[in-house]
Scaffold this motif. Structure first.
Motif, PDB file in Angstrom:
ATOM      1  N   LEU A   1       2.136  24.743  -3.064  1.00 54.14           N
ATOM      2  CA  LEU A   1       2.040  23.632  -3.665  1.00 54.14           C
ATOM      3  C   LEU A   1       0.935  22.566  -3.334  1.00 54.14           C
ATOM      4  N   CYS A   2      -0.279  22.443  -3.508  1.00 51.50           N
ATOM      5  CA  CYS A   2      -1.098  21.094  -3.300  1.00 51.50           C
ATOM      6  C   CYS A   2       0.273  19.822  -3.582  1.00 51.50           C
ATOM      7  N   ALA A   3       0.917  19.686  -3.475  1.00 49.92           N
ATOM      8  CA  ALA A   3       1.971  18.710  -3.569  1.00 49.92           C
ATOM      9  C   ALA A   3       1.836  17.129  -2.762  1.00 49.92           C
ATOM     10  N   GLN A   4       1.263  16.103  -3.368  1.00 43.33           N
ATOM     11  CA  GLN A   4       0.967  15.110  -2.753  1.00 43.33           C
ATOM     12  C   GLN A   4       2.426  14.197  -2.862  1.00 43.33           C
ATOM     13  N   HIS A   5       2.795  12.959  -1.817  1.00 45.25           N
ATOM     14  CA  HIS A   5       3.569  12.272  -1.509  1.00 45.25           C
ATOM     15  C   HIS A   5       3.272  10.972  -2.026  1.00 45.25           C
ATOM     16  N   ILE A   6       3.563  10.175  -3.303  1.00 45.82           N
ATOM     17  CA  ILE A   6       2.879   9.635  -4.736  1.00 45.82           C
ATOM     18  C   ILE A   6       3.410   7.928  -3.197  1.00 45.82           C
ATOM     19  N   GLY A   7       4.803   7.904  -3.317  1.00 52.05           N
ATOM     20  CA  GLY A   7       5.227   6.515  -2.047  1.00 52.05           C
ATOM     21  C   GLY A   7       4.070   6.999  -0.788  1.00 52.05           C
ATOM     22  N   TRP A   8       4.070   8.183  -0.291  1.00 47.78           N
ATOM     23  CA  TRP A   8       3.249   7.933   0.689  1.00 47.78           C
ATOM     24  C   TRP A   8       1.694   7.012   0.216  1.00 47.78           C
ATOM     25  N   HIS A   9       1.107   7.348  -0.849  1.00 43.94           N
ATOM     26  CA  HIS A   9      -0.088   7.483  -1.103  1.00 43.94           C
ATOM     27  C   HIS A   9       0.133   5.067  -1.442  1.00 43.94           C
ATOM     28  N   PHE A  10       1.016   4.978  -1.971  1.00 43.21           N
ATOM     29  CA  PHE A  10       1.108   4.154  -2.217  1.00 43.21           C
ATOM     30  C   PHE A  10       1.092   2.868  -1.139  1.00 43.21           C
ATOM     31  N   LYS A  11       1.897   3.426  -0.493  1.00 48.67           N
ATOM     32  CA  LYS A  11       2.143   2.203   0.847  1.00 48.67           C
ATOM     33  C   LYS A  11       0.250   2.276   1.516  1.00 48.67           C
ATOM     34  N   LYS A  12      -0.021   3.140   1.448  1.00 49.53           N
ATOM     35  CA  LYS A  12      -1.445   3.509   1.875  1.00 49.53           C
ATOM     36  C   LYS A  12      -2.589   2.232   1.235  1.00 49.53           C
ATOM     37  N   HIS A  13      -2.226   2.297  -0.196  1.00 45.40           N
ATOM     38  CA  HIS A  13      -2.886   2.142  -0.843  1.00 45.40           C
ATOM     39  C   HIS A  13      -2.842   0.106  -1.122  1.00 45.40           C
ATOM     40  N   TRP A  14      -1.632   0.239  -1.105  1.00 48.69           N
ATOM     41  CA  TRP A  14      -0.933  -1.576  -0.681  1.00 48.69           C
ATOM     42  C   TRP A  14      -1.818  -2.275   0.610  1.00 48.69           C
ATOM     43  N   LEU A  15      -1.483  -1.695   1.997  1.00 44.26           N
ATOM     44  CA  LEU A  15      -1.924  -2.008   2.854  1.00 44.26           C
ATOM     45  C   LEU A  15      -3.599  -2.039   2.972  1.00 44.26           C
ATOM     46  N   VAL A  16      -4.696  -1.390   2.324  1.00 49.39           N
ATOM     47  CA  VAL A  16      -6.148  -1.473   2.604  1.00 49.39           C
ATOM     48  C   VAL A  16      -6.278  -2.487   1.758  1.00 49.39           C
ATOM     49  N   GLN A  17      -5.515  -2.714   0.366  1.00 52.23           N
ATOM     50  CA  GLN A  17      -5.343  -3.645  -0.544  1.00 52.23           C
ATOM     51  C   GLN A  17      -5.167  -5.390  -0.295  1.00 52.23           C
ATOM     52  N   GLY A  18      -4.105  -5.171   0.742  1.00 55.85           N
ATOM     53  CA  GLY A  18      -3.556  -6.309   1.331  1.00 55.85           C
ATOM     54  C   GLY A  18      -4.646  -6.518   2.268  1.00 55.85           C
ATOM     55  N   LYS A  19      -5.840  -6.186   2.711  1.00 53.02           N
ATOM     56  CA  LYS A  19      -6.537  -6.617   3.713  1.00 53.02           C
ATOM     57  C   LYS A  19      -7.619  -7.028   2.807  1.00 53.02           C
ATOM     58  N   ARG A  20      -7.913  -7.565   2.043  1.00 50.19           N
ATOM     59  CA  ARG A  20      -9.230  -7.479   1.254  1.00 50.19           C
ATOM     60  C   ARG A  20      -8.871  -8.863   0.278  1.00 50.19           C
ATOM     61  N   VAL A  21     -10.725  -9.772   1.545  1.00 51.17           N
ATOM     62  CA  VAL A  21     -10.770 -11.027   1.324  1.00 51.17           C
ATOM     63  C   VAL A  21     -11.443 -11.384  -0.031  1.00 51.17           C
ATOM     64  N   PRO A  22     -10.331 -12.618  -0.860  1.00 56.28           N
ATOM     65  CA  PRO A  22     -10.696 -12.620  -2.173  1.00 56.28           C
ATOM     66  C   PRO A  22     -12.544 -13.288  -2.417  1.00 56.28           C
ATOM     67  N   LYS A  23     -13.701 -13.406  -3.052  1.00 56.51           N
ATOM     68  CA  LYS A  23     -14.613 -13.556  -3.007  1.00 56.51           C
ATOM     69  C   LYS A  23     -14.807 -14.544  -3.493  1.00 56.51           C
ATOM     70  N   GLU A  24     -15.788 -15.461  -3.833  1.00 60.41           N
ATOM     71  CA  GLU A  24     -15.784 -17.040  -4.148  1.00 60.41           C
ATOM     72  C   GLU A  24     -16.882 -16.191  -5.251  1.00 60.41           C
ATOM     73  N   THR A  25     -15.686 -16.719  -6.819  1.00 58.62           N
ATOM     74  CA  THR A  25     -16.782 -16.360  -8.010  1.00 58.62           C
ATOM     75  C   THR A  25     -17.185 -18.260  -8.363  1.00 58.62           C
ATOM     76  N   GLY A  26     -17.403 -19.285  -8.267  1.00 61.90           N
ATOM     77  CA  GLY A  26     -17.974 -20.069  -8.701  1.00 61.90           C
ATOM     78  C   GLY A  26     -16.961 -21.263  -9.325  1.00 61.90           C
TER      79      GLY A  26
END
Length: 409
Positions: A7-32
């Motif tokens: 079964l090609c099952a993936q742990h959704i909790g692990w994906h969520f933690k990695k996604h949260w880690l990546v998104q947390g490093k994003r720098v908001p862009k100046e929209t004006g």
């Protein structure tokens, strides 16, 4: 072993933690958007300023962690240059009953007043009374459900040896239950015609101050139970003669602590406009673990009897000053009679005080009367072993005296 597809099952909790880690490093862009809002005059605030608002705390000038203790010297508001001999519940008169007689100006009559003696002799109690009193003794001493840590037991021959702590019914509860049950039996025998003219109060305090041969005496006592009546007990008929004991070279105020800080107020627990305000009978408890001699020896029988007399005297003196004012001196317009009962749960001491005068001086011609007899043992031993209760040497005369005191008027 059966082969199955992986079964090609993936742990959704692990994906969520990695996604949260990546998104947390994003720098908001100046929209004006901020610049446009400022052009329109709209105020822009930082979200941290709204969520973490700064609260201005006022500085409080704290002098200390607790209130400063009032110094026990001439700066104390209750300090007096004249020393006061202060008698309290834990005080013991080293001279025993003779010292109490001299202190209260009371002559000793080793019998009860005639009306009480006649009531004891003429009593015809039902056969069930002794059974009820026996049950009251067992219910208060061994059958109650209270289990508290009892005082330590010391061996005189081994003072440093620590015995295991025992649990049982506290001394205070034993006496309270016993007195209440005996009063209940007396109320049932007396009937409603007598019980409606009696009122009971627990833990009543009395205070009074008197002068004796140049010494100031301050009394502050507590009665575990007090019976008040709608009319005062009649004075004992007849005149009794007697001399006070000779305490020389001992003074009557010996063993009473002396203080410069005191209050000379008179305290009686009930107002005069209350119908049942006359003192009838006081019940006090003697606990050898609380009442001790200053030199460490056990309290003697005479010293215990002295407490019965002094407590009755304080109650009568407080009542006299309430009726006739704090400045009353000398012989009273009408004597005040107070009955006093002291017990330790097994031994009872009965006494009747007739207060004729508040003049306690050695030259006083009028004396107070103290009627009493020797101590009575209600029983010798009360035990509970193997699911059975055992009561030895029950003395029914104690309840007969108890009942005569309650019905006296």
């Amino acid at each position: 072993m059966r082969l199955t597809n992986t079964l090609c099952a993936q742990h959704i909790g692990w994906h969520f933690k990695k996604h949260w880690l990546v998104q947390g490093k994003r720098v908001p862009k100046e929209t004006g958007a901020v610049a446009e809002l400022l052009k329109l005059g709209v105020q822009v605030k930082n979200p941290e300023d709204l969520l973490n608002t700064k609260v201005e705390r006022k500085l409080v000038d704290i002098v200390g962690t607790r209130e400063n203790a009032v110094s026990e010297d001439s700066g104390h508001p209750d300090w007096h240059p004249t020393v006061c001999h202060s008698y309290s519940d834990h005080s013991v008169l080293i001279g025993g009953l003779p010292q109490a007689q001299v202190l209260t100006n009371s002559i000793e009559i080793q019998s009860f007043p005639k009306q009480i003696e006649d009531a004891i002799a003429s009593q015809q109690l039902p056969n069930t009374v002794d059974k009820s009193v026996r049950h009251a003794i067992l219910a208060s001493h061994v059958l109650d459900a209270e289990q508290v840590k009892l005082p330590k037991v010391r061996l005189p021959e081994r003072p440093a040896f620590n015995l295991p702590r025992s649990y049982g019914i506290s001394h205070e509860r034993v006496n309270r239950l016993l007195v209440n049950k005996l009063l209940h039996e007396s109320e049932k025998l007396a009937g409603r015609s007598v019980s409606v003219r009696r009122k009971l109060i627990d833990n009543a305090s009395f205070k009074s101050s008197l002068n004796k041969d140049g010494d100031l005496l301050g009394f502050s006592i507590n009665a575990e139970k007090v019976v008040f009546a709608n009319r005062a007990i009649e004075a004992v008929k007849g005149k009794f003669e007697g001399d006070l004991p000779d305490l020389y070279p001992m003074k009557s105020t010996i063993s009473i602590p002396k203080y410069h800080i005191y209050q000379t107020e008179n305290l009686y627990p009930l107002r005069t406009d209350i119908s049942c305000s006359h003192p009838h009978t006081i019940f006090t408890v003697f606990n050898k673990n609380l009442v001790k001699n200053s030199h460490g020896s056990e309290v003697t029988t005479a010293q215990m009897q002295a407490r019965t007399l002094v407590k009755a005297f304080v109650v009568a003196a407080a009542r006299a000053k309430q009726l006739h004012g704090d400045s009353v001196e000398g012989a009273l317009p009408k004597p005040i009679v107070v009955q006093s009962v002291q017990t330790d749960g097994r031994t009872f001491h009965f006494g009747v005080l007739q207060l004729n005068t508040l003049d306690l001086g050695a030259n006083s011609t009028t004396k107070n009367y103290w009627f009493h007899k020797q101590n009575y043992d209600l029983f010798s031993e009360c035990t509970y072993e193997g699911g059975r209760t055992h009561l030895d040497n029950y003395n029914g005369d104690v309840f007969r005296i108890f009942n005569a005191f309650y019905n006296n008027s």
